[in-house]
Enzyme design. Structure first.
Site, short mmCIF file in Angstrom:
data_model
loop_
_atom_site.label_atom_id
_atom_site.label_comp_id
_atom_site.label_asym_id
_atom_site.label_seq_id
_atom_site.Cartn_x
_atom_site.Cartn_y
_atom_site.Cartn_z
N ASP A 1 0.90 -1.26 -0.05
CA ASP A 1 -0.22 0.16 0.20
C ASP A 1 0.88 1.36 -0.09
O ASP A 1 2.05 1.28 0.56
CB ASP A 1 -0.84 -0.15 1.13
N ASN A 8 1.25 3.67 -2.80
CA ASN A 8 1.80 3.97 -4.18
C ASN A 8 1.28 5.30 -4.47
O ASN A 8 2.16 6.11 -4.90
CB ASN A 8 1.36 2.84 -5.33
N TRP A 12 2.79 8.09 -2.20
CA TRP A 12 4.46 8.07 -2.68
C TRP A 12 4.69 8.97 -3.83
O TRP A 12 5.47 9.72 -3.83
CB TRP A 12 5.06 6.54 -3.01
N HIS A 36 2.21 3.52 -8.96
CA HIS A 36 2.29 2.11 -9.45
C HIS A 36 3.32 1.54 -10.18
O HIS A 36 3.52 0.45 -9.87
CB HIS A 36 0.99 1.98 -10.08
N LEU A 77 9.98 -21.28 -4.61
CA LEU A 77 8.98 -20.26 -3.97
C LEU A 77 7.57 -20.21 -4.55
O LEU A 77 7.35 -20.20 -5.85
CB LEU A 77 9.65 -18.63 -4.03
N ARG A 113 2.13 -4.70 6.14
CA ARG A 113 1.62 -3.63 5.25
C ARG A 113 2.07 -2.36 5.52
O ARG A 113 2.72 -1.83 6.49
CB ARG A 113 0.28 -3.24 5.96
C1 IPE Z 1 -5.55 -2.38 -0.05
O1 IPE Z 1 -5.08 -1.12 -0.05
C2 IPE Z 1 -5.47 -3.13 -1.56
C3 IPE Z 1 -4.14 -3.39 -2.02
C4 IPE Z 1 -3.01 -3.02 -1.46
C5 IPE Z 1 -4.13 -3.85 -3.40
P1 IPE Z 1 -6.20 -0.12 -0.41
O2 IPE Z 1 -5.34 1.40 -0.62
O3 IPE Z 1 -7.17 -0.45 -1.38
O4 IPE Z 1 -6.92 -0.11 1.04
P2 IPE Z 1 -7.65 1.10 1.94
O5 IPE Z 1 -8.50 1.71 0.85
O6 IPE Z 1 -6.73 1.95 2.51
O7 IPE Z 1 -8.58 0.62 3.26
C1 IPE Z 2 -1.70 0.23 -3.41
O1 IPE Z 2 -1.33 1.71 -3.37
C2 IPE Z 2 -2.01 -0.24 -4.82
C3 IPE Z 2 -3.38 -0.62 -4.94
C4 IPE Z 2 -4.11 -0.64 -4.07
C5 IPE Z 2 -3.96 -1.02 -6.44
P1 IPE Z 2 -2.71 2.64 -3.48
O2 IPE Z 2 -3.00 3.04 -4.76
O3 IPE Z 2 -3.73 2.47 -2.56
O4 IPE Z 2 -1.94 4.05 -2.86
P2 IPE Z 2 -2.39 4.88 -1.55
O5 IPE Z 2 -2.92 4.11 -0.66
O6 IPE Z 2 -3.52 5.61 -2.38
O7 IPE Z 2 -1.28 5.78 -1.10
MG MG Z 3 -4.07 2.57 -0.71
#
Ligand code: IPE
Ligand code: IPE
Ligand code: MG
Length: 245
Positions: free
Chosen positions: A21, A23, A26, A38, A132, A189
Site C-alpha cells: 500500500d 503507491n 508516494w 504504481h 517459492l 502492510r
Molecule cells: C489494500 O489497499 C489493497 C491493496 C494494497 C491492493 P487499499 O488502498 O485499497 O485499502 P484502503 O482503501 O486504504 O483500506
Molecule cells: C496500493 O497503493 C496499490 C493498490 C491498491 C492497487 P494505493 O493505490 O492504494 O496508494 P495510496 O494508498 O492511495 O497511497
Molecule cells: Mg491505498
C-alpha cells in the site's frame, strides 16, 4: 498442528503476505501522477520476490488489487491492468527461471480476457516449480472469497455430495481460493495504515502483523528482513498455554 510446530521450531516464517500500500501517496509526495507510484510499486514487487527467494521463504502472497479497487476511477483501473499485463509478460521468464510457482487468487472472471489468459498460462507454465510460491491476490476480497466458498459448499450439499453436518474447517479452507496453501505466518502492510482492508480474513486468524510507515515503492530487502526480525521476537500462542517446565 504439525506445520505449526515446524514454524515454531524454525522461527522463520514460511509464508509472508504483504499488503502493498501507498503507491499513490508516494507519487503525490513527489508531485508525480499516481501511475508513477504504481510503476515504482511494480519495481518494489520485483525486489520483494528476489528477496523472498534469497531468504528462502516458501511462500509470498502479495495483495495487488482488491475487489473494492474496481470502484476506483476507470483511468486508474485501466492503468493498473496495463501495468499488470506488462509485469506478467516481462517477468514470467525470470520467475520461471528462478523456480517460482505462480498462483492467482481472486475473482478472475472480472479481469480482462487477455489477462485471464496470461494468468492461466503463467500458472500452468510454473506449476511444477518448487523454490517459492508467489501468490498474487488480484480482484481479491476476503468477504467475496467467503461468499464464493459458501456457494460452492451449498451447491455440493444440494447435489447430495456433501453432508452439511460434516462441514469442518478443512472443508471450508478447501473451498477458498487459497485451497492447499499454508496460512500466512506474517502479514506486512506498508504506508502507515493499520488495517486489513478485506485481505485474507480467514487465513490470517493467527498471523503476526507488522505495519511499516514507508510507502510500498520504497520497500526493499532490508524492510523484509526487519519485518522478519520483528516476527521472530513475537511469541505465537494460538490461544493455548505453554507446556509447564
Ligand atoms: C489494500 O489497499 C489493497 C491493496 C494494497 C491492493 P487499499 O488502498 O485499497 O485499502 P484502503 O482503501 O486504504 O483500506
Ligand atoms: C496500493 O497503493 C496499490 C493498490 C491498491 C492497487 P494505493 O493505490 O492504494 O496508494 P495510496 O494508498 O492511495 O497511497
Ligand atoms: Mg491505498
Amino acid at each position: 498442528m504439525d506445520s505449526t510446530q515446524a514454524w515454531i521450531e524454525r522461527g522463520r516464517p514460511a509464508h509472508v503476505a504483504i499488503i502493498m500500500d501507498g503507491n499513490g501517496r508516494w507519487a503525490r509526495s513527489r508531485g508525480l501522477p499516481r501511475s508513477a507510484g504504481h510503476s515504482r510499486g511494480a519495481e518494489a514487487l520485483r525486489r520483494a520476490v528476489r528477496a523472498a527467494l534469497e531468504l528462502g521463504l516458501d511462500c509470498l502472497t502479495v495483495f495487488a488489487f482488491s475487489s473494492e479497487n474496481w470502484y476506483r476511477p476507470a483511468r486508474e483501473v485501466d492503468g493498473l491492468m496495463g501495468l499488470l499485463r506488462h509485469y506478467l509478460k516481462g517477468e514470467i521468464g525470470e520467475l520461471h527461471g528462478n523456480g517460482v510457482r505462480l498462483r492467482f487468487i481472486g475473482a478472475r472472471e472480472r479481469l480482462p480476457a487477455d489477462i485471464i489468459s496470461l494468468i492461466d498460462e503463467s500458472e500452468a507454465r510454473t506449476r511444477d516449480n518448487g523454490q517459492l510460491t508467489l501468490v498474487v491476490a488480484l480482484s481479491y476480497g476476503g468477504r467475496q472469497e467467503f461468499v464464493a466458498a459458501a456457494r460452492r459448499l451449498a451447491a455440493a450439499a444440494a447435489a447430495g455430495r456433501l453432508d452439511p453436518d460434516k462441514i469442518d474447517e478443512d472443508q471450508v479452507a478447501a473451498a477458498l481460493f487459497t485451497a492447499g496453501l499454508p496460512d500466512p505466518d506474517l502479514v506486512i502492510r506498508t504506508s502507515g495504515e493499520r488495517r486489513i482492508s478485506n485481505f485474507l480474513l480467514w487465513q490470517t486468524a493467527y498471523s503476526e502483523l507488522v505495519f511499516l510507515d514507508k510507502f510500498w515503492p520504497d520497500f526493499d530487502k532490508s524492510d523484509l528482513e526487519a519485518a522478519i526480525l520483528e516476527y521472530q521476537k513475537r511469541q505465537r500462542r494460538y490461544g493455548v498455554l505453554e507446556e509447564a517446565g
